[in-house]
Design a protein around this motif. Structure first.
Motif, mmCIF file in Angstrom:
data_model
loop_
_atom_site.group_PDB
_atom_site.id
_atom_site.type_symbol
_atom_site.label_atom_id
_atom_site.label_comp_id
_atom_site.label_asym_id
_atom_site.label_seq_id
_atom_site.Cartn_x
_atom_site.Cartn_y
_atom_site.Cartn_z
ATOM 1 N N PHE A 89 -3.255 -3.744 -20.972
ATOM 2 C CA PHE A 89 -2.146 -3.040 -21.642
ATOM 3 C C PHE A 89 -1.610 -1.920 -20.728
ATOM 4 O O PHE A 89 -0.412 -1.777 -20.518
ATOM 5 N N MET A 135 5.204 1.101 -28.525
ATOM 6 C CA MET A 135 3.881 0.457 -28.460
ATOM 7 C C MET A 135 2.904 1.237 -27.599
ATOM 8 O O MET A 135 1.705 1.234 -27.853
ATOM 9 N N LEU A 143 -5.911 0.805 -30.256
ATOM 10 C CA LEU A 143 -6.929 0.259 -29.355
ATOM 11 C C LEU A 143 -8.106 1.224 -29.223
ATOM 12 O O LEU A 143 -9.267 0.805 -29.204
ATOM 13 N N SER A 231 2.914 -11.306 -40.781
ATOM 14 C CA SER A 231 2.258 -10.017 -40.575
ATOM 15 C C SER A 231 2.592 -9.026 -41.686
ATOM 16 O O SER A 231 1.735 -8.235 -42.080
ATOM 17 N N LEU A 235 -0.126 -7.230 -44.031
ATOM 18 C CA LEU A 235 -0.212 -5.770 -44.207
ATOM 19 C C LEU A 235 -0.139 -5.424 -45.702
ATOM 20 O O LEU A 235 -0.899 -4.584 -46.187
#
Ligand code: HEM
Length: 272
Positions: A89, A135, A143, A231, A235
């Protein structure tokens, strides 16, 4: 002729006039982007196991903790996986950020180009800059949490974090950004490296290339809509479970034992 040009460029490279570094960085950016896009498409499907049942989500969690390989759960595996993804990432972000407008002037020039040309692929690049920046911050928080609290994953643990610990606004923004970024990224990488030639023999012909591009854009939109739907439903389900479990935060989910059919009661022989 071509040989001459190659010789000249090799000579220029040796004299230090040409650097292959930008091409190498571009390659790293695309390769890490592909790995992350593949990861995220699988990740969101695994997360959606909650739509099947709590037991299905628990089974997926146990799988990644190594339970089905070692007979015991090792949350350290999740930390290792999260650290590896974090590394990719950061590498992806570092190679991408060098292309972002770095001053207000550059930003104004880009916006005026974008407005004047009205070229959809240029606008898609702007979306990549915006969603990538979001992001970078929100993905890092997520993370880090997965790396540092790998054992806090499961139907109730995740739902409590999302609902009672107020993570849902972060996940909502992150999931919209990540889905747009991943599918626009896949479209752009396929165009940039001519990956369409892997699936279609007719590339190189400008009419066919245009058709392929339209087809790829269609797939990009389908991917975005399908993944956003799945998604958002996941959620919402985590939030509903978190809401129902709000008075028992901290309690962990255990799979429900299969109910056995009642054993036939032996009847005492009646005395005749
Ligand atoms: C190995 C690394 C990762 C692990 C172990 C992991 C794990 C999880 C878990 C367990 C959840 C459920 C919510 C929770 O428990 O908090 C979740 C949700 C989510 N993750 Fe990750 N994640 C990882 C990497 C990423 C990355 C790199 C991104 C994007 C940058 C990401 C984006 C999301 C999103 C958007 C959700 C919400 C999905 C939904 O509700 O449908 N994750 N992740």
């Amino acid at each position: 002729m071509r040989h001459d040009r190659e010789q000249k460029s090799i000579a220029a490279y040796r004299c230090g006039f040409i650097s292959y570094m930008p091409a190498r960085l571009d390659f790293i950016q695309s390769a890490t982007g592909l790995i992350l896009a593949l990861f995220i498409t699988l990740h969101l499907i695994f997360e959606a196991s909650i739509l099947i049942s709590k037991d299905a989500m628990l089974a997926v969690t146990k799988f990644f903790e190594g339970y089905y390989f070692f007979g015991e759960t090792y949350p350290g595996i999740i930390s290792f996986l999260a650290a590896s993804i974090f590394f990719i990432f950061i590498l992806h972000a570092m190679t991408a950020v060098r292309k972002f407008p770095s001053t207000y002037r550059q930003y104004r020039i880009f916006i005026s180009h974008n407005n004047n040309f009205k070229h959809s692929d240029t606008s898609l690049w702007l979306y990549q800059v915006i969603t990538g920046s979001i992001m970078f911050f929100l993905g890092s928080v997520h993370l880090y949490m997965m790396m540092s609290q790998p054992s806090q994953i499961g139907p109730y643990a995740s739902a409590d974090r999302i609902y009672s610990e107020w993570m849902w606004p972060l996940y909502l923004i992150l999931l919209i950004s990540v889905i747009l970024h991943a599918f626009i990224g896949l479209y752009r990488v396929t165009l940039k490296w001519g990956l369409f030639s892997l699936f279609s023999k007719n590339t190189g012909n400008s009419k066919q290339d245009k058709k392929n591009k339209v087809l790829m854009k269609k797939w990009m939109f389908i991917g975005i809509i399908v993944y956003l739907t799945i998604s958002l439903l996941s959620l919402g389900t985590y939030m509903l479970i978190g809401y129902q479990h709000a008075d028992k935060v901290g309690e962990r989910y255990h799979s429900q034992p299969q109910t056995q059919p009642a054993a036939p009661v032996a009847e005492e022989p009646s005395a005749k």
